[in-house]
Design a protein around this motif. Structure first.
Motif, PDB file in Angstrom:
ATOM      1  N   VAL A  18       0.837  -1.204   0.000  1.00 17.21           N
ATOM      2  CA  VAL A  18       0.000   0.000   0.000  1.00 17.21           C
ATOM      3  C   VAL A  18       0.869   1.251   0.000  1.00 17.21           C
ATOM      4  CG1 VAL A  18      -1.575   1.380   1.417  1.00 17.21           C
ATOM      5  CG2 VAL A  18      -2.050  -1.044   1.029  1.00 17.21           C
ATOM      6  N   ARG A  21       1.931   2.338  -3.270  1.00 10.04           N
ATOM      7  CA  ARG A  21       0.830   2.875  -4.071  1.00 10.04           C
ATOM      8  C   ARG A  21       0.819   2.316  -5.502  1.00 10.04           C
ATOM      9  NH1 ARG A  21      -2.005   8.565  -2.920  1.00 10.04           N
ATOM     10  NH2 ARG A  21      -3.837   8.181  -4.195  1.00 10.04           N
ATOM     11  N   GLY A  22       0.784   1.009  -5.587  1.00  7.03           N
ATOM     12  CA  GLY A  22       0.642   0.350  -6.882  1.00  7.03           C
ATOM     13  C   GLY A  22       1.941   0.001  -7.560  1.00  7.03           C
ATOM     14  N   ASP A  84      -8.366   4.564  -6.065  1.00  9.92           N
ATOM     15  CA  ASP A  84      -7.980   5.668  -5.191  1.00  9.92           C
ATOM     16  C   ASP A  84      -8.799   5.734  -3.906  1.00  9.92           C
ATOM     17  OD1 ASP A  84      -5.982   6.475  -6.866  1.00  9.92           O
ATOM     18  OD2 ASP A  84      -7.150   8.043  -7.848  1.00  9.92           O
ATOM     19  N   TRP A  90      -5.381   7.416   1.050  1.00  7.89           N
ATOM     20  CA  TRP A  90      -5.544   7.973  -0.286  1.00  7.89           C
ATOM     21  C   TRP A  90      -6.806   8.828  -0.363  1.00  7.89           C
ATOM     22  CZ3 TRP A  90      -4.486   2.945  -3.613  1.00  7.89           C
ATOM     23  CH2 TRP A  90      -3.194   2.476  -3.292  1.00  7.89           C
ATOM     24  N   GLU A  93      -5.972  12.178   1.046  1.00 11.40           N
ATOM     25  CA  GLU A  93      -5.265  13.043   0.107  1.00 11.40           C
ATOM     26  C   GLU A  93      -6.212  13.612  -0.948  1.00 11.40           C
ATOM     27  OE1 GLU A  93      -1.105  11.856  -0.986  1.00 11.40           O
ATOM     28  OE2 GLU A  93      -1.716   9.943  -0.122  1.00 11.40           O
ATOM     29  N   GLU A 135       6.850   7.168   4.750  1.00  8.04           N
ATOM     30  CA  GLU A 135       5.433   7.343   4.435  1.00  8.04           C
ATOM     31  C   GLU A 135       4.643   7.811   5.645  1.00  8.04           C
ATOM     32  OE1 GLU A 135       2.002   7.062   1.805  1.00  8.04           O
ATOM     33  OE2 GLU A 135       4.135   7.595   1.738  1.00  8.04           O
TER      34      GLU A 135
END
Length: 308
Positions: A18, A21-22, A84, A90, A93, A135
């Motif tokens: 995670v 983020r991909g 997202d 996420w 954000e 992070e």
């Protein structure tokens, strides 16, 4: 759908993916992260087992030999492509981006909703691990920015008390209770210095924690808050019933476990009922339900009998 991952390694694998983020991470690098730079023999096999178990948890109805949709293989590693809105951080954000340039009331609404989803510290279970620190630091800084923008939106909307409470409540939710306590006392002192009992009452009673503990966790701070509330009540200025109830309930709440404040709590409940303010009534009832011990020192029956 919400899934419970009972194994720490499962949770850590998902958390690492995670945080990326991909993006994909090679298996060797994943092993370095999971075992803090010292992967044992068989680490790659263990990771394959973790991934297989996680794929079954994430997609229990996937037929054999069908490519996974979530935890996918990329080269010699793995990735976790998600929408997202699939991760709370996420979504946070996205809400922050949507609040940029918005009208004060719209920005406040977006940011308040985003902050309400926030619980504890980012990646709290893995705090201090090398992969988690950057992070977690980034998200914590982002959250602080959201708090400041939320407060700024309320100030722009001519709501200074709500702005202060946004900061205080947010600090407490994040676990920074000491800073929240200091900021609250500073706000109370500043309000008292303006010689405006109504404003002081709103600041004093505008933010508090539930009275679930039998005693306050900071007697000195509680004593200062009680003294400020009593000063506001003693002012010759006629306070509104709502503000008087706030002050009385605060006195009762902050005195829990140290002395009898049943009279103050009872009056706060009566005033809140008459005002028809459900939020204030909840606070007053919480204060009334606190344990208020008599001021005198209690002696046990055994000691009483021994002394007779």
């Amino acid at each position: 759908m919400q899934l419970e991952l009972s194994k720490r390694r499962h949770r850590e694998v998902i958390a690492i993916l995670v945080a990326l983020r991909g993006r994909a991470i090679p298996t060797a690098d994943l092993a370095e992260e999971l075992w803090d730079g010292m992967p044992p023999n068989g680490a790659v096999g263990a990771i394959r087992t973790f991934v297989g178990e996680l794929r079954h948890i994430l997609e229990p109805h996937r037929t054999p030999r069908t490519p996974p949709s979530h935890l996918v293989t990329v080269g010699d590693g793995y990735a976790l492509p998600l929408d997202d809105d699939a991760v709370d951080a996420w979504r946070f954000e996205t809400a922050m981006a949507g609040a940029v340039g918005a009208a004060p009331d719209d920005a406040d609404s977006r940011l308040s909703a985003a902050l309400a989803e926030w619980h504890g510290s980012p990646y709290q279970e893995f705090a201090g691990l090398p992969w988690a620190v950057p992070e977690a630091s980034r998200l914590s800084a982002l959250r602080q920015t959201a708090v400041e923008r939320c407060a700024a939106a309320r100030l722009a909307d001519a709501r200074p008390i709500e702005a202060a409470n946004a900061v205080l409540g947010s600090l407490a939710v994040a676990g920074d209770l000491e800073t929240a306590r200091q900021q609250r006392l500073a706000a109370i002192e500043a309000a008292a210095g303006l010689n405006d009992p109504e404003l002081a009452a709103r600041v004093i009673g505008g933010y508090d924690v539930p009275g679930m503990w039998t005693r306050t966790d900071d007697p000195a701070a509680s004593t200062a808050v009680v003294a400020a509330a009593e000063d506001a009540l003693a002012s010759p200025v006629q306070l509104s019933d709502r503000n008087r109830a706030r002050l009385l309930a605060t006195i009762a709440m902050k005195s829990r476990g140290t002395g009898s404040r049943r009279a103050e709590a009872a009056e706060a409940v009566a005033l809140a009922r008459n005002a028809g303010d459900s939020h204030l009534l909840y606070f007053a009832l919480s204060a009334a339900s606190c344990r208020h011990s008599p001021a005198q020192v209690w002696q046990s029956p055994a000691k009483t009998l021994a002394g007779s």
